[in-house]
Motif scaffolding. Sequence first.
Motif: not given
Length: 416
Positions: A52-55, A208-209, A319-329, A331-333
């Motif tokens: 959660v911190i690192g993503a 996801a959470v 067209d800016a999905p990287t941070l959203a994609s990382a934040s999804n993980h 959310a999973f965690n």
Amino acid sequence: MPLALFALAVSAFGIGTTEFVMMGLLPNVADDLGTSVPTAGYLVSAYAIGVVIGAPLLTALGSRIPRKRMLLLLMALFVVGNLASALAPGFGWLIAGRVLAGLPHGAFFGVGAVVAARLVADGRQARAVATMFLGLTVANIVGVPAATLLGQHLGWRATFLVVTVIGLVAMAALARLIPYVPVDAHQSLGREVRALGNRQVLLGLLTAVFGFAGVFAVYSYLASMTTEAMGFGESSVTLVLALFGIGMTLGALIAGPLTDRALRPTLYGSLAVLTLVLAVFPFTVHNQAAALVAVVVLGAVGFTTTTPLQMLVMNHAHDAPTLASASNHAAFNLANAGGAWLGGVAIAAGWGWTSPALVGAVLTVVGLAIAVTAGVLDRTPSDRTPKGASRIVATGSPRTHTEEELSLSSSPASGS
């Protein structure tokens, strides 16, 4: 599928092994470090907190680093974290090691998902992302049971030493197979943060959470449920974990094609079935055969939710999905940490070893409600994924970069 996806899958295998192996080792770690199983469960939450911190943090810091180099740096941090866990002198230090090992998790999968989507033709992005996640599921068939067995016989420290070696192998695969993927000239941290503020992205993260928390409420204590509720011996823990991994792999295999065809229906259906499975899970433990079938089904329907959720946030981040994609993980965690914590609270309250499943069913119902609400609110045609296609193709680019284009810069001379 491009061979480069194999390198991402190998990395996912290592990450999946270290993330999930703690569930099988909780009794051993608790006994060795002189604590209770529910308290040792904080090690599951510690890893999740690291994610959660690192993503968002590592994704932001690496927003201008070429994607291949970023993946290698993240995997190097993964290696350090697992080595620190193996050498931890006490419970507090092991907590710290787990947080450190979790830091690169979300950022790696966030960057990796975007790279995977850029390696394939339009309409196959979900399958490419699911292929990367296959490494995560295979870890639960092979990596986690084998690492658990190793930990039971040679000590849990040996497990994390082996995971450290897997991380080094993954780094070699990334260095050899991933092509040079530059950062788009128009990409910026500001654009990524604005994309993260999209209402549909935020609702996807909330789904996801809550939706996935039910899976971890059960899986975090599956080893103890195997011996205390199902009536199996300790030697059967690896079998049960492997069956869960087989279910996860089946879920990953069907999630990609279903998501490419119909994203939201796949998400709704998987969450609805997951709620049902969690609700009946406590009643299956009285029959060992039924319990084993329930474990497989739980893994399958639980992991079927991951690909549509991943593609949902990537699509709506445009067209800016990287941070959203990382934040999804991340959310999973959060789901991982919350599910493990609430499951431990239920056990500590004396509700029984299977009570986390009922807690999980309630959490998943909340996730399904959020997903349906998001679908109702998604009224803007431009924000929808066309039926039969996944919209995300590249970070900051309106088209897919073909494998042939990327392979032109995949030689060692192209850098990372």
